[in-house]
Design an enzyme around this catalytic site. Sequence first.
Site, PDB file in Angstrom:
ATOM      1  N   GLU A  49       0.835  -1.208   0.000  1.00 25.77           N
ATOM      2  CA  GLU A  49       0.000   0.000   0.000  1.00 25.77           C
ATOM      3  C   GLU A  49       0.867   1.255   0.000  1.00 25.77           C
ATOM      4  OE1 GLU A  49      -3.130  -0.163  -1.137  1.00 25.77           O
ATOM      5  OE2 GLU A  49      -3.615  -1.476   0.553  1.00 25.77           O
ATOM      6  N   HIS A  50       0.485   2.198  -0.837  1.00 30.61           N
ATOM      7  CA  HIS A  50       1.251   3.432  -1.025  1.00 30.61           C
ATOM      8  C   HIS A  50       2.665   3.128  -1.523  1.00 30.61           C
ATOM      9  CE1 HIS A  50      -1.739   6.337   0.358  1.00 30.61           C
ATOM     10  NE2 HIS A  50      -2.123   5.394   1.188  1.00 30.61           N
ATOM     11  N   THR A  51       2.765   2.066  -2.269  1.00 29.55           N
ATOM     12  CA  THR A  51       4.049   1.705  -2.868  1.00 29.55           C
ATOM     13  C   THR A  51       4.063   2.002  -4.367  1.00 29.55           C
ATOM     14  OG1 THR A  51       3.182  -0.515  -3.104  1.00 29.55           O
ATOM     15  CG2 THR A  51       4.637  -0.115  -1.220  1.00 29.55           C
ATOM     16  N   ASP A  52       2.879   2.053  -5.005  1.00 28.35           N
ATOM     17  CA  ASP A  52       2.875   2.166  -6.481  1.00 28.35           C
ATOM     18  C   ASP A  52       3.567   3.442  -6.960  1.00 28.35           C
ATOM     19  OD1 ASP A  52       0.681   3.763  -5.670  1.00 28.35           O
ATOM     20  OD2 ASP A  52      -0.706   2.994  -7.197  1.00 28.35           O
ATOM     21  N   GLY A 140     -12.838   2.809  -1.042  1.00 24.94           N
ATOM     22  CA  GLY A 140     -11.459   2.358  -1.212  1.00 24.94           C
ATOM     23  C   GLY A 140     -11.368   1.099  -2.058  1.00 24.94           C
ATOM     24  N   LEU A 141     -12.419   0.801  -2.835  1.00 24.71           N
ATOM     25  CA  LEU A 141     -12.434  -0.424  -3.645  1.00 24.71           C
ATOM     26  C   LEU A 141     -12.351  -0.098  -5.132  1.00 24.71           C
ATOM     27  CD1 LEU A 141     -15.136  -2.371  -1.568  1.00 24.71           C
ATOM     28  CD2 LEU A 141     -12.646  -2.541  -1.406  1.00 24.71           C
ATOM     29  N   SER A 142     -11.935   1.127  -5.436  1.00 24.94           N
ATOM     30  CA  SER A 142     -11.646   1.546  -6.814  1.00 24.94           C
ATOM     31  C   SER A 142     -12.859   1.604  -7.725  1.00 24.94           C
ATOM     32  CB  SER A 142     -10.579   0.646  -7.452  1.00 24.94           C
ATOM     33  OG  SER A 142      -9.354   0.885  -6.858  1.00 24.94           O
ATOM     34  N   GLU A 181      -8.276  10.286 -14.589  1.00 21.54           N
ATOM     35  CA  GLU A 181      -8.428  10.493 -13.145  1.00 21.54           C
ATOM     36  C   GLU A 181      -7.539  11.642 -12.660  1.00 21.54           C
ATOM     37  OE1 GLU A 181      -8.790   6.935 -10.693  1.00 21.54           O
ATOM     38  OE2 GLU A 181      -9.254   5.759 -12.468  1.00 21.54           O
ATOM     39  N   ASP A 193      -4.772   0.736  -9.130  1.00 17.91           N
ATOM     40  CA  ASP A 193      -6.196   0.424  -9.310  1.00 17.91           C
ATOM     41  C   ASP A 193      -6.523   0.072 -10.761  1.00 17.91           C
ATOM     42  OD1 ASP A 193      -6.042   1.473  -6.755  1.00 17.91           O
ATOM     43  OD2 ASP A 193      -6.845   3.422  -7.352  1.00 17.91           O
TER      44      ASP A 193
END
Length: 423
Positions: A49-52, A140-142, A181, A193
């Site tokens: 998470e928060h790595t992309d 938070g499920l895109s 986006e 996502d």
Amino acid sequence: MADENAVEFIDSIPDGEGARRATELFAKTYGYQPAGVWDAPGRVNLIGEHTDYNAGLCLPIALPHRTFIALAPRQDAQARVVSSINPGSVATAELEGLEAGGVKGWAAYPVGVAWAMRQAELPVQGFDAAFVSCVPLGSGLSSSAAMTCSTALALDDVYSLGYGSSDEGRVTLISMAIASENDMAGASTGGLDQNASMRCQAGKALLLDCKPGLTPLENVSQQDFDLAARGLELLVVDTCAPHQLNDGQYAARRATCEQAAAKLGVENLRQVADTIAASAGDDPSARRQGLQEALDRLPDPVEVKRVRHVVTEIWRVTDFVRAFAAGDMAESGRLFNASHDSLRDDYQVTVPELDLAVDTAREEGAYGARMTGGGFGGSIIALVDAGRSREIAQKIADRFARKGFNQPRALAAVAAKPAERVA
Ligand code: GLA
């Protein structure tokens, strides 16, 4: 009362039903039949998470919960969109001369995809579209990626662009969804996502490597993720926590990571993770020491926390893939827990609802539980024994009621198929 507080499980809409409903909304709205129906899934990220946006690793699965789009091309450059959420209200935009940020509200997401394609000089004209979705919004499920990716695939098809039929081509469509986006809707996103929605496969988790410069062949690998075969379930609980100022916070996290990388003399934080791992190997204490040496070079305590999260989270993705493949659920669960704790303490993107849901799932016997997605509200995931999801979700709902939090809702996640044409 127990019944009033009974937790709702959100069902997915089967393809045929979704296609029928989207077609019906289209025909009712525009007075003619669509050229087809396409759909794209929401996602949960298992770990990473928060790595992309730090050129790191992540591991999403596609949800069975999908957004359906019935669409027809137009001869002119007008775009019209309608959604089953507000079927009486059609939003219209003119693509000719449209500029970044020129469409407001939810219509920015689909219109922005056509805009991005035209910016890239792809031969795309206007369109009429009708959306029906069972991806919960703002959870938070895109749901946004499900909307932009389904639109990208539909436009690709009706304008015969030819990108949708190969994985490599889909990477081009993903860049259009991201541009929509970021630039039309003004929502910062790092690519996790959209890759999940377009490239995940049924029964698999997508190990996505966000290092720049990798080819589509190099940047994903499909990992077996058959929970039923292991006697497990993945429970998703949407906390329904009120929305926080997440846009500013997300951008602030990104900016801090970029500043810290610059101070460490690297292009991105992935390089820090890789350099330490290359010399320390799998030895946890050598890794910790290597990380500490890097952190000691950062003057700002906030940067220290953020970097510690990103670097350890990147390592946890590979550790999780290995543990899960080896059938080690205790270790897989421990890594889920460590990820959440790091997001809570170091990255500071959780809220009390996320923490309470995670704590409750753990106390009720989950192998591990963590928030998923960007944070500041949204959903948690918990790895639990098959058959226990409902009971654990109910315990979470009961605790929420006692705390005066909003009533949460739940869904059962299985690794589902990517965006595709359904009618
Ligand atoms: C949001 C963004 C993604 C990713 C996650 C955090 O979902 O859209 O790109 O950064 O947050 O992992």
